[in-house]
Design an enzyme around this catalytic site. Structure first.
Site, PDB file in Angstrom:
ATOM      1  N   SER A  97      31.657  49.834  85.860  1.00 27.31           N
ATOM      2  CA  SER A  97      33.036  50.321  85.690  1.00 27.31           C
ATOM      3  C   SER A  97      33.857  50.267  86.978  1.00 27.31           C
ATOM      4  CB  SER A  97      33.036  51.737  85.122  1.00 27.31           C
ATOM      5  OG  SER A  97      32.532  51.700  83.810  1.00 27.31           O
TER       6      SER A  97
ATOM      7  N   LYS B 202      28.653  62.496  78.085  1.00 30.93           N
ATOM      8  CA  LYS B 202      29.698  62.331  77.059  1.00 30.93           C
ATOM      9  C   LYS B 202      29.760  63.502  76.072  1.00 30.93           C
ATOM     10  CE  LYS B 202      29.569  57.278  76.986  1.00 30.93           C
ATOM     11  NZ  LYS B 202      29.541  56.088  76.121  1.00 30.93           N
TER      12      LYS B 202
ATOM     13  N   ASN C 298      34.544  60.039  76.508  1.00 31.63           N
ATOM     14  CA  ASN C 298      34.177  59.148  77.630  1.00 31.63           C
ATOM     15  C   ASN C 298      35.327  58.973  78.615  1.00 31.63           C
ATOM     16  OD1 ASN C 298      35.885  57.426  76.231  1.00 31.63           O
ATOM     17  ND2 ASN C 298      34.639  55.615  76.653  1.00 31.63           N
TER      18      ASN C 298
ATOM     19  N   ASP D 146      35.249  54.405  73.072  1.00 27.16           N
ATOM     20  CA  ASP D 146      34.145  53.508  72.694  1.00 27.16           C
ATOM     21  C   ASP D 146      34.372  52.840  71.334  1.00 27.16           C
ATOM     22  OD1 ASP D 146      32.615  53.761  74.990  1.00 27.16           O
ATOM     23  OD2 ASP D 146      31.441  55.453  74.229  1.00 27.16           O
TER      24      ASP D 146
ATOM     25  N   GLY E 160      24.149  58.627  70.261  1.00 27.51           N
ATOM     26  CA  GLY E 160      25.554  58.824  70.596  1.00 27.51           C
ATOM     27  C   GLY E 160      26.420  57.609  70.309  1.00 27.51           C
TER      28      GLY E 160
ATOM     29  N   ASN F  23      17.713  53.872  60.936  1.00 20.28           N
ATOM     30  CA  ASN F  23      17.182  54.445  62.183  1.00 20.28           C
ATOM     31  C   ASN F  23      15.692  54.702  62.062  1.00 20.28           C
ATOM     32  OD1 ASN F  23      17.871  55.372  64.876  1.00 20.28           O
ATOM     33  ND2 ASN F  23      17.156  57.375  64.183  1.00 20.28           N
TER      34      ASN F  23
ATOM     35  N   TYR G  95      24.351  44.886  76.759  1.00 27.65           N
ATOM     36  CA  TYR G  95      24.870  43.712  77.475  1.00 27.65           C
ATOM     37  C   TYR G  95      23.973  43.296  78.631  1.00 27.65           C
ATOM     38  CZ  TYR G  95      26.808  47.594  80.152  1.00 27.65           C
ATOM     39  OH  TYR G  95      26.956  48.759  80.857  1.00 27.65           O
TER      40      TYR G  95
ATOM     41  N   GLY H 178      27.209  43.235  74.102  1.00 30.03           N
ATOM     42  CA  GLY H 178      28.141  44.349  74.253  1.00 30.03           C
ATOM     43  C   GLY H 178      29.085  44.275  75.442  1.00 30.03           C
TER      44      GLY H 178
HETATM   45  P1  NDP Z   1      20.821  57.346  72.536  1.00 30.40           P
HETATM   46  O1  NDP Z   1      19.664  57.656  73.402  1.00 30.40           O
HETATM   47  O2  NDP Z   1      21.770  58.430  72.148  1.00 30.40           O
HETATM   48  O3  NDP Z   1      20.248  56.728  71.132  1.00 30.40           O
HETATM   49  C1  NDP Z   1      19.244  55.760  71.149  1.00 30.40           C
HETATM   50  C2  NDP Z   1      19.042  55.182  69.740  1.00 30.40           C
HETATM   51  O4  NDP Z   1      18.157  54.061  69.871  1.00 30.40           O
HETATM   52  C3  NDP Z   1      18.412  56.130  68.742  1.00 30.40           C
HETATM   53  O5  NDP Z   1      18.919  55.838  67.466  1.00 30.40           O
HETATM   54  C4  NDP Z   1      16.921  55.748  68.834  1.00 30.40           C
HETATM   55  O6  NDP Z   1      16.216  55.987  67.639  1.00 30.40           O
HETATM   56  C5  NDP Z   1      17.032  54.243  69.015  1.00 30.40           C
HETATM   57  N1  NDP Z   1      15.875  53.628  69.668  1.00 30.40           N
HETATM   58  C6  NDP Z   1      15.461  53.808  70.937  1.00 30.40           C
HETATM   59  N2  NDP Z   1      14.389  53.034  71.192  1.00 30.40           N
HETATM   60  C7  NDP Z   1      14.121  52.356  70.036  1.00 30.40           C
HETATM   61  C8  NDP Z   1      13.122  51.405  69.667  1.00 30.40           C
HETATM   62  N3  NDP Z   1      12.199  50.977  70.525  1.00 30.40           N
HETATM   63  N4  NDP Z   1      13.149  50.903  68.411  1.00 30.40           N
HETATM   64  C9  NDP Z   1      14.105  51.311  67.543  1.00 30.40           C
HETATM   65  N5  NDP Z   1      15.072  52.220  67.824  1.00 30.40           N
HETATM   66  C10 NDP Z   1      15.075  52.735  69.065  1.00 30.40           C
HETATM   67  O7  NDP Z   1      21.560  56.119  73.223  1.00 30.40           O
HETATM   68  P2  NDP Z   1      23.093  55.679  73.050  1.00 30.40           P
HETATM   69  O8  NDP Z   1      23.432  55.849  71.611  1.00 30.40           O
HETATM   70  O9  NDP Z   1      23.942  56.345  74.063  1.00 30.40           O
HETATM   71  O10 NDP Z   1      23.047  54.123  73.451  1.00 30.40           O
HETATM   72  C11 NDP Z   1      22.422  53.151  72.605  1.00 30.40           C
HETATM   73  C12 NDP Z   1      22.642  51.755  73.178  1.00 30.40           C
HETATM   74  O11 NDP Z   1      24.015  51.389  73.140  1.00 30.40           O
HETATM   75  C13 NDP Z   1      22.191  51.633  74.648  1.00 30.40           C
HETATM   76  O12 NDP Z   1      21.463  50.427  74.770  1.00 30.40           O
HETATM   77  C14 NDP Z   1      23.497  51.557  75.411  1.00 30.40           C
HETATM   78  O13 NDP Z   1      23.347  50.779  76.586  1.00 30.40           O
HETATM   79  C15 NDP Z   1      24.409  50.857  74.409  1.00 30.40           C
HETATM   80  N6  NDP Z   1      25.840  51.167  74.639  1.00 30.40           N
HETATM   81  C16 NDP Z   1      26.693  50.151  74.969  1.00 30.40           C
HETATM   82  C17 NDP Z   1      28.028  50.383  75.183  1.00 30.40           C
HETATM   83  C18 NDP Z   1      28.945  49.254  75.552  1.00 30.40           C
HETATM   84  O14 NDP Z   1      30.086  49.497  76.008  1.00 30.40           O
HETATM   85  N7  NDP Z   1      28.553  48.001  75.358  1.00 30.40           N
HETATM   86  C19 NDP Z   1      28.613  51.751  75.061  1.00 30.40           C
HETATM   87  C20 NDP Z   1      27.632  52.754  74.686  1.00 30.40           C
HETATM   88  C21 NDP Z   1      26.288  52.446  74.490  1.00 30.40           C
HETATM   89  P3  NDP Z   1      15.407  57.364  67.361  1.00 30.40           P
HETATM   90  O15 NDP Z   1      16.379  58.296  66.728  1.00 30.40           O
HETATM   91  O16 NDP Z   1      14.337  56.913  66.438  1.00 30.40           O
HETATM   92  O17 NDP Z   1      14.884  57.853  68.677  1.00 30.40           O
END
Ligand code: NDP
Length: 305
Positions: A34, A89, A110, A125, A153, A174, A246, A267
């Site tokens: 950023s 966030k 955010n 977002d 999130g 999920n 990304y 992303g």
């Molecule tokens: P969170 O930790 O809040 O959520 C993670 C999610 O991923 C949960 O649903 C979790 O499932 C799932 N998960 C984690 N590991 C695995 C796996 N090995 N197999 C399957 N499911 C899995 O993270 P965020 O929601 O904040 O972020 C998620 C992704 O989005 C990140 O990679 C982040 O970098 C990306 N992102 C990109 C943005 C952009 O601007 N391009 C903005 C925001 C996020 P469970 O409930 O089963 O644990």
């Protein structure tokens, strides 16, 4: 101080920056793109409007327990705007003086803009996702069937955006059933007449619509040996695949989409558009004006730094 410098709260004790200060707070924050993105856009704006020559975007490493004091101190020191990333966030929702209705539905902010008594909270977002889908795979959320992977999130923000924009149906997959159920419970009051379904990624429903946009909002793919969050071959004719991740730029899911000859994108453009919308909130300069220099900064980081 350049875009690479990481500051902490103790740096605010002797803060004497006299321009318009912006900052991103996170923990960890060292690898955030950023500051590079925003400072490149501000330099570009300053060429035609000298007002922006005094604007600068800083990065602060702030552990979660320090967020309340960090927000108070940044306000006292005259900061104009703040971005929040992991893990702030959701925590920040209780620290702002007012919150935009869409951000309240998401339960996360955010972007903060200074007001007299404290901070106004926004969430850019969802805008970032919708604009990135239009730009990178030429798909609109309005009227689309969307299969969303994840219940964290990022998935929550994406789901609210899909529903607010009037998607045709929303299917959420999920790994952990209880997290999925909890997300569905919070979305039901917002969904209205829009069909909303949940499923386990290993059991793709047979009545999943064709031509769905697949959006990965899980962290599966951040590491080279991660499994794909869903087997794309089990989904009939998706229209496009978007991975919020990304870095790396080609996740296992995107490699599978490529092998199946499906339109796909990572992303990076979402990162750009959520950032450009934040800068619009702080400066009133349209996001469409600052997104191109932000994207260029990420495409050629050395030349922009
Ligand atoms: P969170 O930790 O809040 O959520 C993670 C999610 O991923 C949960 O649903 C979790 O499932 C799932 N998960 C984690 N590991 C695995 C796996 N090995 N197999 C399957 N499911 C899995 O993270 P965020 O929601 O904040 O972020 C998620 C992704 O989005 C990140 O990679 C982040 O970098 C990306 N992102 C990109 C943005 C952009 O601007 N391009 C903005 C925001 C996020 P469970 O409930 O089963 O644990």
């Amino acid at each position: 101080m350049n875009s690479e410098t990481t500051l902490t709260l103790s740096d605010l004790d002797s803060w004497d920056f006299s321009g318009t200060a912006l900052a991103v707070l996170g923990h960890p924050i060292k690898h955030s793109l950023s500051p590079l993105m925003h400072n490149t856009a501000l330099a570009d704006l300053a060429v035609e409007d000298p007002r922006f020559a005094t604007w600068q975007y800083f990065r602060f490493d702030v552990p979660p327990d320090d967020l309340p004091i960090a927000l108070r101190t940044l306000h006292q020191k005259g900061f104009h705007g703040i971005n929040l990333t992991v893990p702030h966030k959701v925590l920040a929702v209780n620290e702002v003086a007012e919150i935009a209705p869409a951000a309240r539905s998401v339960g996360a902010v955010n972007t903060l803009r200074r007001n007299e008594s404290g901070w106004s909270g926004f969430n850019t977002d969802g805008y970032g996702l919708a604009t990135a889908l239009e730009e990178s795979v030429q798909r609109e959320l309005t009227g689309a069937h969307v299969v969303l992977l994840g219940a964290g999130g990022a998935a929550r923000g994406a789901a609210v955006e899909c529903l607010h924009r009037g998607c045709a149906s929303l299917w959420i997959a999920n790994r952990t059933a209880k997290n999925l159920e909890s997300l569905l419970d919070t979305l039901r009051p917002i969904a209205g007449d829009i069909p909303l379904h949940g499923f386990a990624p290993s059991e793709v429903p047979s009545d999943l619509p064709t031509d769905a946009i697949i959006v990965n909002a899980t962290s599966a793919g951040l590491h080279e040996d991660d499994p794909t969050p869903i087997d794309l071959r089990g989904i009939a004719r998706p229209t496009a695949v978007f991975d919020m991740i990304y870095n790396p730029s080609r996740t296992p899911l995107l490699r599978e989409a490529e092998a199946l000859d499906l339109p796909h994108a990572n992303g990076l453009s979402m990162l750009v558009h959520q950032g450009a919308k934040a800068l619009e909130i702080w400066s009133d300069i349209p996001a469409s004006r600052t997104a191109p220099p932000m994207a260029a900064a990420l495409a050629h980081p050395q030349s922009a730094a």
